[in-house]
Design a protein around this motif. Structure first.
Motif, PDB file in Angstrom:
ATOM      1  N   VAL A  32       0.857  -1.190   0.000  1.00 50.81           N
ATOM      2  CA  VAL A  32       0.000   0.000   0.000  1.00 50.81           C
ATOM      3  C   VAL A  32       0.890   1.236   0.000  1.00 50.81           C
ATOM      4  O   VAL A  32       1.738   1.404   0.880  1.00 50.81           O
ATOM      5  CB  VAL A  32      -0.925   0.013   1.241  1.00 50.81           C
ATOM      6  N   ALA A  33       0.686   2.088  -1.010  1.00 49.57           N
ATOM      7  CA  ALA A  33       1.506   3.303  -1.134  1.00 49.57           C
ATOM      8  C   ALA A  33       0.953   4.413  -0.241  1.00 49.57           C
ATOM      9  O   ALA A  33      -0.221   4.391   0.144  1.00 49.57           O
ATOM     10  CB  ALA A  33       1.514   3.750  -2.595  1.00 49.57           C
ATOM     11  N   ALA A  34       1.790   5.371   0.056  1.00 46.85           N
ATOM     12  CA  ALA A  34       1.428   6.462   0.973  1.00 46.85           C
ATOM     13  C   ALA A  34       0.355   7.380   0.384  1.00 46.85           C
ATOM     14  O   ALA A  34       0.293   7.588  -0.840  1.00 46.85           O
ATOM     15  CB  ALA A  34       2.668   7.290   1.282  1.00 46.85           C
ATOM     16  N   PRO A 155      -3.941   9.468  13.256  1.00 48.92           N
ATOM     17  CA  PRO A 155      -3.028   8.452  12.731  1.00 48.92           C
ATOM     18  C   PRO A 155      -2.522   8.811  11.332  1.00 48.92           C
ATOM     19  O   PRO A 155      -3.206   9.516  10.581  1.00 48.92           O
ATOM     20  CB  PRO A 155      -3.905   7.198  12.677  1.00 48.92           C
ATOM     21  N   GLN A 156      -1.358   8.279  10.994  1.00 54.84           N
ATOM     22  CA  GLN A 156      -0.857   8.440   9.613  1.00 54.84           C
ATOM     23  C   GLN A 156      -1.299   7.272   8.744  1.00 54.84           C
ATOM     24  O   GLN A 156      -1.219   7.325   7.524  1.00 54.84           O
ATOM     25  CB  GLN A 156       0.668   8.516   9.633  1.00 54.84           C
ATOM     26  N   LEU A 157      -1.718   6.185   9.406  1.00 54.08           N
ATOM     27  CA  LEU A 157      -2.261   5.029   8.686  1.00 54.08           C
ATOM     28  C   LEU A 157      -3.575   4.650   9.362  1.00 54.08           C
ATOM     29  O   LEU A 157      -3.617   4.444  10.578  1.00 54.08           O
ATOM     30  CB  LEU A 157      -1.275   3.845   8.772  1.00 54.08           C
ATOM     31  N   THR A 189      -2.648   7.542   5.016  1.00 52.46           N
ATOM     32  CA  THR A 189      -2.834   6.364   4.159  1.00 52.46           C
ATOM     33  C   THR A 189      -4.015   5.585   4.728  1.00 52.46           C
ATOM     34  O   THR A 189      -4.044   5.280   5.919  1.00 52.46           O
ATOM     35  CB  THR A 189      -1.565   5.488   4.170  1.00 52.46           C
ATOM     36  N   VAL A 190      -4.993   5.321   3.880  1.00 49.30           N
ATOM     37  CA  VAL A 190      -6.229   4.684   4.357  1.00 49.30           C
ATOM     38  C   VAL A 190      -6.390   3.324   3.671  1.00 49.30           C
ATOM     39  O   VAL A 190      -6.312   3.237   2.443  1.00 49.30           O
ATOM     40  CB  VAL A 190      -7.455   5.583   4.030  1.00 49.30           C
TER      41      VAL A 190
END
Ligand SMILES: Nc1ncnc2c1ncn2[C@@H]1O[C@H](COP(=O)(O)OP(=O)(O)OP(=O)(O)O)[C@@H](O)[C@H]1O
Length: 357
Positions: A32-34, A155-157, A189-190
């Motif tokens: 999974v890409a950012a 969160p960042q993810l 990133t979701v």
């Protein structure tokens, strides 16, 4: 930029009393890409939840490697967990607490500022209902509250298992806008697993489709659909009695062209372009009354790739795929494994228990 999530060759076997061991993950790969909304799709029992639970250290796997933010997990999970928000289990709440109190307690225990509570209530659309106790919340409201919990720590993810679960159309629309805003404006990133294919088509930038614990295809949503469109053409002529002759004319004019009479129309595949069909039929003295390019949507691509398209007289069982058509195998990106188990035995059961090793 390296992928935010990198999973390679993930294996998980559930050993069950008096039954064959079940390979829930059979060498699964995922990248999974950012800053994208990434859809994680697969038929029931294909291993989506198992993958997400493994990634979050909730179950142990038997093999393979997983990295999140470049850190190997579960070993290095403590180093990255503060950057991950997730909803993968059915959320449980103290039902006598209000939505706001639920979030306040969580924020307090995590040392987060009080303002975050109001911010996430607003984001998930629960501000009006924040005072009410959770026991009166609908399934969709609980789902929003769970997402609010996951968003508290910014969160960042963000990992969400079936985020649209229980949401009404307005709620789905709202959730889509929120997730896209998080990814595209905030750089989060979701990752969402979902069964709502039309929703994934609208929501996600990229996706991975899995079946029977393995990746079948991944890439941008647009590319995957385009790569499997194989544009078939629907052709009608004024006299339906001429259709067999038209089919024959097209098939003999070019190798690889398919033409099948379906009631009052002809379905043509493999034609170089619509104009070629018009011209070839005209040369045989057959003139068209209608020619329509039939494009595929994500649903038809999904059914084709996972081998779960309904077959006459057959019911596909949970965890069972039928043969993937050759065309699907050929059009998958290089390196993407296509599995084509024929008449595979049903392999899952809700009563199955996890082997604790
Ligand atoms: N605790 C368990 N014990 C035994 N088998 C299990 C357990 N959990 C999951 N499985 C099996 O592993 C397979 C993958 O399950 P998983 O929940 O990961 O699928 P999924 O893709 O998330 O399915 P769904 O779309 O229905 O949620 C299924 O066949 C399931 O029956």
């Amino acid at each position: 930029m390296p992928p935010i999530i990198e999973i390679s060759g993930l294996r998980k076997t559930y050993r069950r009393s008096f039954r064959q061991p079940h390979h829930a993950l059979d060498g699964l790969d995922l990248e999974v890409a950012a800053g994208q909304v990434h859809g994680f799709l697969g038929p029931n029992g294909s291993g989506k939840t198992t993958t997400l639970r493994a990634l979050l250290g909730l179950i142990r796997v038997d093999g393979g490697t997983m990295r999140v933010f470049g850190e190997e997990v579960p070993h290095r999970l403590p180093q990255v967990v503060s950057r991950i928000g997730a909803v993968v289990e059915s959320p449980q709440f103290f039902k006598h607490f209000s939505g706001r109190l639920t979030l306040q307690l969580l924020a307090e225990s995590a040392g987060l500022p009080k303002e975050r509570v109001e911010a996430v209530l607003e984001q998930v659309g629960l501000r009006e209902a924040a005072k009410a106790s959770v026991k009166g919340y609908s399934l969709g409201m609980r789902q929003r509250l769970a997402v609010a919990q996951a968003l508290l720590k910014q969160p960042q993810l963000l990992i969400l298992d079936e985020p649209a679960n229980g949401l009404d159309p307005a709620g789905i629309h709202h959730m889509r806008e929120l997730l896209q805003w998080l990814a595209h404006e905030q750089g989060v990133t979701v990752v969402v697993s979902s069964h709502l294919l039309s929703e994934v088509q609208q929501l996600c930038d990229s996706m991975t489709i899995v079946s029977r614990g393995r990746r079948i295809v991944d890439g941008s949503v647009a590319d995957i659909i385009a790569g499997h469109s194989g544009a078939s053409l629907s052709v009608r002529v004024p006299d339906a009695g001429a259709l067999p002759e038209a089919a024959e004319a097209l098939k003999t004019a070019k190798a690889g062209v398919g033409a099948v009479v379906e009631r009052d129309r002809l379905v043509v595949t493999g034609a170089p372009e619509p104009a070629w069909v018009t011209q070839t039929l005209a040369e045989s003295g057959i003139y068209l009354s209608e020619l329509v390019t039939q494009t595929k949507n994500l649903e038809s691509v999904f059914l084709e790739l996972t081998g779960t398209a309904p077959q006459p007289g057959q019911t596909v069982q949970i965890g069972q795929s039928v043969a993937v058509p050759q065309a699907a195998a050929q059009s998958a990106p290089a390196g993407a494994p296509i599995e084509a188990p024929v008449n595979a035995a049903p392999e899952s059961g809700p009563e199955a228990e996890e082997a604790q090793r």
